[in-house]
Design an enzyme around this catalytic site. Structure first.
Site: not given
Ligand code: THU
Length: 159
Positions: A61, A63-65, A67, A72, A74, A111, A114
């Protein structure tokens, strides 16, 4: 009025009983999780995608400021696989998460977004994708994303 039931069968392994032949994909997901960029959630997810020729693609994953601009694990792995190996079907994906100093005890499941992307990839290659979900000490497996996203919307939904 009629009812119908949707049944999802999940294989549950103890980590100690997990077949050696599948450990590499899982281990790649676990290791890749450690390289995630997750300074906001501190939830580090790794995904390892197995292609039909045995190639393994990993992603984590990002992330970014701001959001919603993050992605993710996957989808990072699947989009890389599809971008660089468009002729190779995806056979399996393993997912693992690391947080609070250890691998998450809760099995890491994909999620909703995904899951939707996994449906698209299954449809694209007409091949079910095995989903391998890791929690410390245990592994859940299903044979297709359809088990995690029944009644999904896909290319055939538009007639
Ligand atoms: N996240 C994933 O990378 N995959 C998932 O299936 C669930 C969530 C990440 C997104 C975010 O960076 C962090 O987990 C918290 O949600």
């Amino acid at each position: 009025m009629e009812n119908f039931e949707i049944i999802t069968k999940i294989r549950i392994y103890k980590e100690s009983d997990y077949p050696d032949s599948k450990k590499e994909l899982l281990n790649r997901a676990k290791i890749t999780a450690l390289n995630a960029y997750a300074p906001y959630s501190n939830y580090y997810v790794g995904a390892a995608v197995l292609l039909e020729d045995g190639t393994i693609i990993t992603g984590n994953n990002q992330e970014n400021a701001a959001y919603p601009s993050g992605l993710c694990a996957e989808r990072t792995a699947l989009f890389y696989a599809n971008a660089n190996y468009p002729d190779k079907a995806v056979k399996a994906i393993a997912i693992a998460a690391y947080n609070k100093g250890g691998y998450s005890k809760d099995v890491c499941t994909p999620c909703g977004s995904c899951r939707q992307v996994l449906v698209e990839v299954e449809n694209r290659y007409s091949l079910p994708i095995e989903i391998i979900m890791y929690g410390e000490g245990q592994i859940y497996e299903v044979d297709s994303i359809r088990d995690l996203l029944p009644l999904s919307f896909g290319k055939d939904s538009m007639g």
